[in-house]
Motif scaffolding. Structure first.
Motif, PDB file in Angstrom:
ATOM      1  N   PRO A   1      12.302   1.569 -14.451  1.00 14.62           N
ATOM      2  CA  PRO A   1      13.116   1.235 -13.282  1.00 14.62           C
ATOM      3  C   PRO A   1      12.550   0.073 -12.466  1.00 14.62           C
ATOM      4  CG  PRO A   1      11.917   3.299 -12.948  1.00 14.62           C
ATOM      5  CD  PRO A   1      11.746   2.934 -14.382  1.00 14.62           C
ATOM      6  N   LEU A   2      11.281  -0.285 -12.703  1.00 18.40           N
ATOM      7  CA  LEU A   2      10.702  -1.447 -12.041  1.00 18.40           C
ATOM      8  C   LEU A   2      11.058  -2.704 -12.821  1.00 18.40           C
ATOM      9  CD1 LEU A   2       7.125  -0.100 -11.218  1.00 18.40           C
ATOM     10  CD2 LEU A   2       9.120  -0.142  -9.732  1.00 18.40           C
ATOM     11  N   ASP A   3      11.500  -3.737 -12.120  1.00 24.79           N
ATOM     12  CA  ASP A   3      11.900  -4.976 -12.777  1.00 24.79           C
ATOM     13  C   ASP A   3      10.692  -5.785 -13.231  1.00 24.79           C
ATOM     14  OD1 ASP A   3      13.995  -7.081 -13.385  1.00 24.79           O
ATOM     15  OD2 ASP A   3      12.680  -8.189 -12.022  1.00 24.79           O
ATOM     16  N   HIS A   4       9.638  -5.777 -12.433  1.00 31.98           N
ATOM     17  CA  HIS A   4       8.451  -6.567 -12.739  1.00 31.98           C
ATOM     18  C   HIS A   4       7.245  -5.969 -12.031  1.00 31.98           C
ATOM     19  CE1 HIS A   4       9.744  -8.240  -8.831  1.00 31.98           C
ATOM     20  NE2 HIS A   4       8.451  -8.380  -8.626  1.00 31.98           N
ATOM     21  N   PHE A   5       6.066  -6.445 -12.401  1.00 27.46           N
ATOM     22  CA  PHE A   5       4.848  -6.128 -11.665  1.00 27.46           C
ATOM     23  C   PHE A   5       4.026  -7.393 -11.513  1.00 27.46           C
ATOM     24  CE2 PHE A   5       4.067  -5.348 -16.125  1.00 27.46           C
ATOM     25  CZ  PHE A   5       2.781  -5.806 -16.368  1.00 27.46           C
ATOM     26  N   VAL A   6       3.204  -7.424 -10.488  1.00 28.50           N
ATOM     27  CA  VAL A   6       2.460  -8.626 -10.121  1.00 28.50           C
ATOM     28  C   VAL A   6       0.973  -8.418 -10.381  1.00 28.50           C
ATOM     29  CG1 VAL A   6       1.779 -10.122  -8.208  1.00 28.50           C
ATOM     30  CG2 VAL A   6       4.150  -9.340  -8.396  1.00 28.50           C
ATOM     31  N   VAL A   7       0.356  -9.382 -11.052  1.00 28.17           N
ATOM     32  CA  VAL A   7      -1.091  -9.359 -11.271  1.00 28.17           C
ATOM     33  C   VAL A   7      -1.673 -10.617 -10.627  1.00 28.17           C
ATOM     34  CG1 VAL A   7      -2.966  -9.287 -12.958  1.00 28.17           C
ATOM     35  CG2 VAL A   7      -0.811  -8.102 -13.433  1.00 28.17           C
ATOM     36  N   ARG A   8      -2.611 -10.426  -9.742  1.00 26.31           N
ATOM     37  CA  ARG A   8      -3.194 -11.547  -9.015  1.00 26.31           C
ATOM     38  C   ARG A   8      -4.353 -12.159  -9.793  1.00 26.31           C
ATOM     39  NH1 ARG A   8      -4.574  -9.774  -3.170  1.00 26.31           N
ATOM     40  NH2 ARG A   8      -6.196  -8.638  -4.283  1.00 26.31           N
ATOM     41  N   ARG A   9      -4.504 -13.470  -9.655  1.00 24.00           N
ATOM     42  CA  ARG A   9      -5.596 -14.256 -10.251  1.00 24.00           C
ATOM     43  C   ARG A   9      -5.579 -14.270 -11.781  1.00 24.00           C
ATOM     44  NH1 ARG A   9      -9.666 -14.704  -5.859  1.00 24.00           N
ATOM     45  NH2 ARG A   9      -9.458 -12.930  -4.471  1.00 24.00           N
TER      46      ARG A   9
END
Length: 215
Positions: A119-127
């Motif tokens: 159900p999540l469209d995307h996820f964010v990973v920093r650096r």
């Protein structure tokens, strides 16, 4: 007398180094094994064959309770220079990694089932600097390897960068695509992408940053 003490000191130092050096030289392999109802974080003495049995003589594993989905703006506790994730639950992987801080991320899908999109469209990973993805039960030997920011000439030392990874990457793709843009960032960490949320905590003050979309 001083010569004798110096000789004894040298022998003592040599013995200490003999004990310590194997630990210093031994590379650590950090693994997160994410399933539907469990999460194990393991530190291993060497790389393991993807999706193989985790041997307690090679790895020290801790069972972590699966938490509720992270808040969109909340920072993640996942911070590693290099992290390998074996998984059978794409949704829990997206939850675990959202707003994480990882330089080199390896994603390995450890089951042959065809999952529905989370159900999540995307996820964010920093650096994030490098992303490797494989599906050994579907496409043995095939690894998607993406160096983020290469298309924009972004350097590895560039701290102000994030990766926006679409969850289709987790369920299985024949090919991966990525493109990078440089965008302005205000004092609150708000960017020009209204649907992308990132926690600015821990990142340096910045006027612009590289954003790479992986899909």
């Amino acid at each position: 007398m001083m010569t004798l003490l110096g000789h004894i000191g040298f022998i003592a130092l040599y013995c200490v180094l003999c004990l310590v050096m194997p630990t210093l030289l031994r590379g650590e392999f950090t693994l997160a094994y994410v399933r539907e109802h469990s999460l194990f974080i393991c530190v291993c003495t060497q790389d393991l064959v993807a999706c193989s049995v985790i041997n307690s003589s090679e790895c020290d594993c801790v069972d972590h309770p699966l938490s509720t989905p992270q808040q969109a703006h909340g920072p993640s506790t996942v911070q590693y220079k290099r992290l390998t994730v074996w998984y059978t639950s794409p949704l829990n992987v997206a939850r675990l990694l959202n707003n994480s801080d990882v330089r080199h991320l390896v994603l390995v899908k450890c089951d042959p089932t065809e999952d529905k999109l989370p159900p999540l469209d995307h996820f964010v990973v920093r650096r994030l600097e490098r992303l490797s993805v494989s599906y050994p039960f579907w496409r043995p030997g095939q690894i998607h390897d993406v160096v983020l920011g290469r298309d924009m000439g972004a350097q590895y030392h560039e701290e102000a960068r994030i990766a926006v990874i679409h969850t289709t990457v987790l369920v299985g793709k024949a090919g991966l695509k990525a493109y990078t843009v440089k965008t302005e960032v205000d004092s609150k960490g708000t960017m020009s992408f209204p649907n992308v949320f990132m926690s600015p905590e821990g990142l340096p003050e910045m006027a612009s940053m590289f954003v790479t979309f992986v899909y």
